[in-house]
Design an enzyme around this catalytic site. Sequence first.
Site, PDB file in Angstrom:
ATOM      1  N   ASN A 128       0.876  -1.174   0.000  1.00  0.00           N
ATOM      2  CA  ASN A 128       0.000   0.000   0.000  1.00  0.00           C
ATOM      3  C   ASN A 128       0.912   1.223   0.000  1.00  0.00           C
ATOM      4  O   ASN A 128       1.498   1.569   1.025  1.00  0.00           O
ATOM      5  CB  ASN A 128      -0.893  -0.029   1.255  1.00  0.00           C
ATOM      6  N   TRP A 129       1.038   1.837  -1.172  1.00  0.00           N
ATOM      7  CA  TRP A 129       1.971   2.967  -1.283  1.00  0.00           C
ATOM      8  C   TRP A 129       1.421   4.241  -0.640  1.00  0.00           C
ATOM      9  O   TRP A 129       2.143   5.207  -0.501  1.00  0.00           O
ATOM     10  CB  TRP A 129       2.278   3.228  -2.762  1.00  0.00           C
ATOM     11  N   LYS A 130       0.142   4.259  -0.319  1.00  0.00           N
ATOM     12  CA  LYS A 130      -0.496   5.464   0.229  1.00  0.00           C
ATOM     13  C   LYS A 130      -0.191   6.662  -0.687  1.00  0.00           C
ATOM     14  O   LYS A 130      -0.172   6.487  -1.898  1.00  0.00           O
ATOM     15  CB  LYS A 130      -0.034   5.685   1.678  1.00  0.00           C
ATOM     16  N   HIS A 146      -9.723   1.533   4.391  1.00  0.00           N
ATOM     17  CA  HIS A 146      -8.459   1.566   5.134  1.00  0.00           C
ATOM     18  C   HIS A 146      -8.653   2.486   6.343  1.00  0.00           C
ATOM     19  O   HIS A 146      -9.388   3.467   6.266  1.00  0.00           O
ATOM     20  CB  HIS A 146      -7.342   2.094   4.231  1.00  0.00           C
ATOM     21  N   GLU A 200      -7.004   4.797   7.537  1.00  0.00           N
ATOM     22  CA  GLU A 200      -6.752   6.232   7.282  1.00  0.00           C
ATOM     23  C   GLU A 200      -7.956   6.878   6.595  1.00  0.00           C
ATOM     24  O   GLU A 200      -8.226   8.053   6.784  1.00  0.00           O
ATOM     25  CB  GLU A 200      -5.462   6.389   6.457  1.00  0.00           C
ATOM     26  N   GLU A 257      -6.107  -4.960  10.148  1.00  0.00           N
ATOM     27  CA  GLU A 257      -5.081  -3.949  10.353  1.00  0.00           C
ATOM     28  C   GLU A 257      -5.341  -3.210  11.666  1.00  0.00           C
ATOM     29  O   GLU A 257      -6.097  -2.230  11.692  1.00  0.00           O
ATOM     30  CB  GLU A 257      -5.105  -2.941   9.203  1.00  0.00           C
ATOM     31  N   GLY A 260       1.984   2.046  10.674  1.00  0.00           N
ATOM     32  CA  GLY A 260       2.971   3.132  10.618  1.00  0.00           C
ATOM     33  C   GLY A 260       3.676   3.388  11.942  1.00  0.00           C
ATOM     34  O   GLY A 260       4.436   4.352  12.059  1.00  0.00           O
ATOM     35  N   SER A 289       2.771  -2.394  10.192  1.00  0.00           N
ATOM     36  CA  SER A 289       4.212  -2.514  10.461  1.00  0.00           C
ATOM     37  C   SER A 289       4.779  -3.893  10.127  1.00  0.00           C
ATOM     38  O   SER A 289       5.699  -4.367  10.777  1.00  0.00           O
ATOM     39  CB  SER A 289       4.543  -2.134  11.913  1.00  0.00           C
ATOM     40  N   GLY A 305       2.581  -1.268   4.206  1.00  0.00           N
ATOM     41  CA  GLY A 305       2.700   0.150   3.876  1.00  0.00           C
ATOM     42  C   GLY A 305       4.158   0.538   3.699  1.00  0.00           C
ATOM     43  O   GLY A 305       4.749   0.352   2.636  1.00  0.00           O
ATOM     44  N   GLY A 306       4.752   1.048   4.762  1.00  0.00           N
ATOM     45  CA  GLY A 306       6.126   1.567   4.709  1.00  0.00           C
ATOM     46  C   GLY A 306       7.111   0.647   4.002  1.00  0.00           C
ATOM     47  O   GLY A 306       7.887   1.091   3.145  1.00  0.00           O
TER      48      GLY A 306
END
Length: 254
Positions: free
Chosen positions: A9-11, A100, A102, A170, A176, A216, A237-238
């Site tokens: 997930n590149w956001k 998601h 966010e 999640e 994150g 994470s 993500g990251g």
Amino acid sequence: MKKKMIAGNWKMNLSRNAIPQFFTELKSHLEPSWPDISEKIDIVIAAPFTLLDSCVKAAHKSGVQIAAQNVHEMSNGAYTGEISAGMLKEAKVHMTLIAHSERRQYYGESDESALKKIQTCLTNGLQPIFCIGETIREREQNQTAQVIARQLQRVLDSLSDCSGIILAYEPVWAIGSGLAASAEQAQEVHQLIRSMLDKRYGRAAAEATRILYGGSMNPANSRELLLQPDIDGGLIGGASLKAKDFASVILSAC
Ligand code: PGA
């Protein structure tokens, strides 16, 4: 055996210029199994809308599937700033994240809008990756199971079968933060999700549905998480922003 899925997930990160390099590096880190590895593992990248086109081109013949991060529930109309399922299909995108945390946190997305989006996806042949998870406060108050049940039940009640959807657990506190859920914590919730699927659709359908873990996940913890019996993949993500790390997570799922 069910195929595992590793989804990045590149956001709101990376740029058009970075894409060819990303795919070249991903390929080099996955060689010699590239591109056959996608026969064993479903590899997905959820990219920002404006990068979907470039990602689809870069991923051509690699087996990597490109997903969106959101979709609007209506098929067209006066919804400034929104993107429809049909538009995604036109861009050769066949999958999207839904709800998601966010989106829930910053854009007020609710369980109700998640359901509408999932229905839109299924009507239009898009595969939804439906995200659920509790906040730290909810976990501390021992409400994890209730929150998961609330987020999921409405969708289960409305869908007569679950073959078109992928779920992602999640925990919001793990996203994150660098603090992933332990394998035991994640497995406990995945098992709960699986049992809800089982109750609604029966054992075979529950077993066939993929439940990803996100929050994470990285090359250091992915193997242990992915070894859990009810963890069928990851939403990353990251660690998906660097091809080397993303490749390591993919390899840990093999
Ligand atoms: P993270 O993000 O891996 O950076 O924690 C996961 C996600 O938000 O899907």
